[in-house]
Design a protein around this motif. Structure first.
Motif, PDB file in Angstrom:
ATOM      1  N   LEU A   1      -5.835 -25.107  43.267  1.00 48.07           N
ATOM      2  CA  LEU A   1      -6.043 -23.851  43.435  1.00 48.07           C
ATOM      3  C   LEU A   1      -7.417 -23.475  43.478  1.00 48.07           C
ATOM      4  O   LEU A   1      -7.915 -22.610  44.310  1.00 48.07           O
ATOM      5  N   ALA A   2      -8.291 -24.148  42.669  1.00 49.39           N
ATOM      6  CA  ALA A   2      -9.630 -23.674  42.587  1.00 49.39           C
ATOM      7  C   ALA A   2     -10.322 -24.370  43.863  1.00 49.39           C
ATOM      8  O   ALA A   2     -11.519 -23.961  44.133  1.00 49.39           O
TER       9      ALA A   2
ATOM     10  N   LEU B   1      -9.221 -17.936  39.329  1.00 45.50           N
ATOM     11  CA  LEU B   1      -9.085 -17.533  37.905  1.00 45.50           C
ATOM     12  C   LEU B   1      -8.175 -16.566  37.731  1.00 45.50           C
ATOM     13  O   LEU B   1      -7.179 -16.773  36.737  1.00 45.50           O
ATOM     14  N   PHE B   2      -8.373 -15.688  38.352  1.00 45.29           N
ATOM     15  CA  PHE B   2      -7.635 -14.469  38.239  1.00 45.29           C
ATOM     16  C   PHE B   2      -5.844 -14.552  38.840  1.00 45.29           C
ATOM     17  O   PHE B   2      -5.033 -13.808  38.410  1.00 45.29           O
TER      18      PHE B   2
ATOM     19  N   THR C   1      -5.937 -22.692  32.266  1.00 43.35           N
ATOM     20  CA  THR C   1      -7.145 -23.694  31.550  1.00 43.35           C
ATOM     21  C   THR C   1      -7.985 -24.394  32.594  1.00 43.35           C
ATOM     22  O   THR C   1      -9.233 -24.036  32.485  1.00 43.35           O
ATOM     23  N   THR C   2      -7.325 -25.226  33.446  1.00 40.91           N
ATOM     24  CA  THR C   2      -8.315 -25.657  34.509  1.00 40.91           C
ATOM     25  C   THR C   2      -9.156 -24.821  35.448  1.00 40.91           C
ATOM     26  O   THR C   2     -10.174 -25.109  35.747  1.00 40.91           O
ATOM     27  N   ALA C   3      -8.472 -23.777  35.742  1.00 45.71           N
ATOM     28  CA  ALA C   3      -9.240 -22.492  36.566  1.00 45.71           C
ATOM     29  C   ALA C   3     -10.471 -21.962  35.985  1.00 45.71           C
ATOM     30  O   ALA C   3     -11.498 -21.836  36.358  1.00 45.71           O
ATOM     31  N   LEU C   4     -10.321 -21.786  34.442  1.00 45.17           N
ATOM     32  CA  LEU C   4     -11.221 -21.091  33.689  1.00 45.17           C
ATOM     33  C   LEU C   4     -12.632 -22.141  33.636  1.00 45.17           C
ATOM     34  O   LEU C   4     -13.380 -21.721  33.548  1.00 45.17           O
ATOM     35  N   PHE C   5     -12.036 -23.456  33.212  1.00 46.06           N
ATOM     36  CA  PHE C   5     -13.168 -24.535  32.924  1.00 46.06           C
ATOM     37  C   PHE C   5     -13.983 -24.538  34.180  1.00 46.06           C
ATOM     38  O   PHE C   5     -15.215 -24.965  34.122  1.00 46.06           O
TER      39      PHE C   5
END
Length: 406
Positions: free
Chosen positions: A275-276, A285-286, A327-331
């Motif tokens: 997704l990122a 992220l959102f 979690t992955t998107a945030l990192f």
């Protein structure tokens, strides 16, 4: 170096770092109880993971000191990985002899090596990943660490039933040797010119962190980082006791959470990385944070009915899937905001804020559930998770300003 090579390298390194923590969280209590250790002492054994919380204190040393022959990150990763393997081998005799104190000392040293290595590996990821590679790179990070936890706390524990605890540590050492081969073959290039390769002075760390704090969108980002999983942590901590009170057994809960849930979390991590790469990181992220509301609302719904096995299993799988994706998107977003001059230190501090931000929700969840009930607690968790979404607007404005400047 191709993206696939970078993700493979990071996956293997993060996998080895997950081994000690997975063993401590899942297997160590079992081993200690078999040795007749009291429950109180087993509880205090959690302090063996202290290096993971304290690592920001020595992260600047990892950024400042290295050997020019080995490279900025390899100078730390290679010796630490080697020490961790040696400590695992030393644990074989400690586990076989039944000596508890030497074994606990080995676990602490393993965590110290893994936590310090994590600083260097995070710095390596910051150095080698391009903007378009942050998604798959951070998916490898999250998936690798979780796979290490599964091995150290699940699969190898099952194997210990046949080989003994000594065999478990011997197998852990063999698994940890694989990432050592990967990093020995990696040739570290200058990641970004003289500004990045120069050894930062103590004042450079303070100036860089102060500049990061003054950057547009810094405050909303830090608030999001510290609160994005507060509601989820409240619900997650009490969801298992809720299932027990509903009449489900420990074996069922362990199957849903430890097996199906972890598998779903790994898949979610991979999807979050994908997704990122398809959306701007702020939007990814959102989007993940919004989708994460689905299982949280479902858990709230379960607290209003008498849940069935299929309902609990489906909600548990969904919660782990969307949690892994978030979690992955945030990192990936965290890494996009890191100052590469102090990449390891900056990312480590952000990661510490992320970990500490989840703690208050977990700590308060039991008291809230006892005094108000599961449904009310889960409702509060959902509300807090919705409020976090409003931080999207200032972060999106900051992202548009950056794109305009570029």
């Amino acid at each position: 170096m191709k993206t696939s090579g970078k993700t493979a390298l990071l996956f293997m390194l993060y996998l080895s770092q997950g081994l000690p923590f997975g063993f401590q969280a899942t297997a160590l209590p079992v081993l200690l109880r078999e040795r007749g250790v009291s429950l109180t002492a087993i509880g205090f054994a959690g302090a063996l993971a202290a290096p993971w919380l304290l690592k920001p204190l020595w992260a600047p040393l990892v950024d400042r000191y290295w050997s020019g022959k080995l490279g900025r990150r390899r100078s730390w990763i290679i010796p630490l990985q080697t020490f961790m393997i040696l400590i695992m081998l030393a644990s074989v005799s400690a586990a076989a002899s039944g000596a508890v104190k030497p074994l606990l000392a080995c676990i602490f040293l393993m965590n110290l090596c893994a936590a310090t290595q994590d600083i260097a590996v995070d710095g390596l990821a910051v150095d080698i990943l391009k903007q378009e590679e942050l998604g798959p790179g951070n998916a490898a990070q999250v998936a690798g660490y979780k796979m290490g936890m599964i091995l150290g706390g699940g699969i190898l524990v099952w194997l210990a039933g046949r080989t003994g605890w000594g065999g478990l540590f011997l197998t852990m050492a063999a698994v940890a040797a694989l990432p050592l081969i990967f990093i020995l073959r990696h040739r570290e290039a200058d990641p970004g010119g003289p500004d990045v390769s120069a050894r930062p002075k103590p004042s450079d760390f303070l100036h860089a962190l102060a500049a990061a704090l003054r950057s547009p969108g810094a405050i909303p980002f830090l608030v999001f980082l510290a609160t994005y999983k507060t509601g989820e942590a409240m619900i997650d901590m009490m969801f298992k006791p809720f299932l027990v009170d509903c009449g489900f057994g420990a074996q069922q809960i362990g199957l849903w959470v430890g097996t199906w849930g972890m598998a779903a979390s790994l898949l979610g991590s991979v999807f979050g990385g994908w997704l990122a790469t398809r959306l701007p990181i702020v939007q990814a992220l959102f989007a993940a944070a919004s989708l994460r509301l689905i299982p949280l609302v479902a858990e709230l719904w379960l607290s209003t009915i008498s849940p069935t096995i299929s309902q609990v299993a489906a909600v548990t799988v969904a919660e782990h899937f969307f949690g892994g994706m978030l979690t992955t998107a945030l990192f990936a977003y965290m890494m996009s905001r890191v100052d590469k001059r102090i990449g390891a230190t900056h990312y480590t501090i952000l990661a510490a804020i992320e970990v500490l931000g989840k703690s208050p929700g977990s700590w308060a969840s039991g008291w809230l559930a006892e005094h108000f009930g599961y449904m009310e607690l889960f409702s509060l968790g959902v509300v807090l998770s919705v409020l976090v979404l409003f931080l999207y607007f200032p972060l999106r404005r900051q992202n548009k300003l950056q794109q305009t400047e570029v």
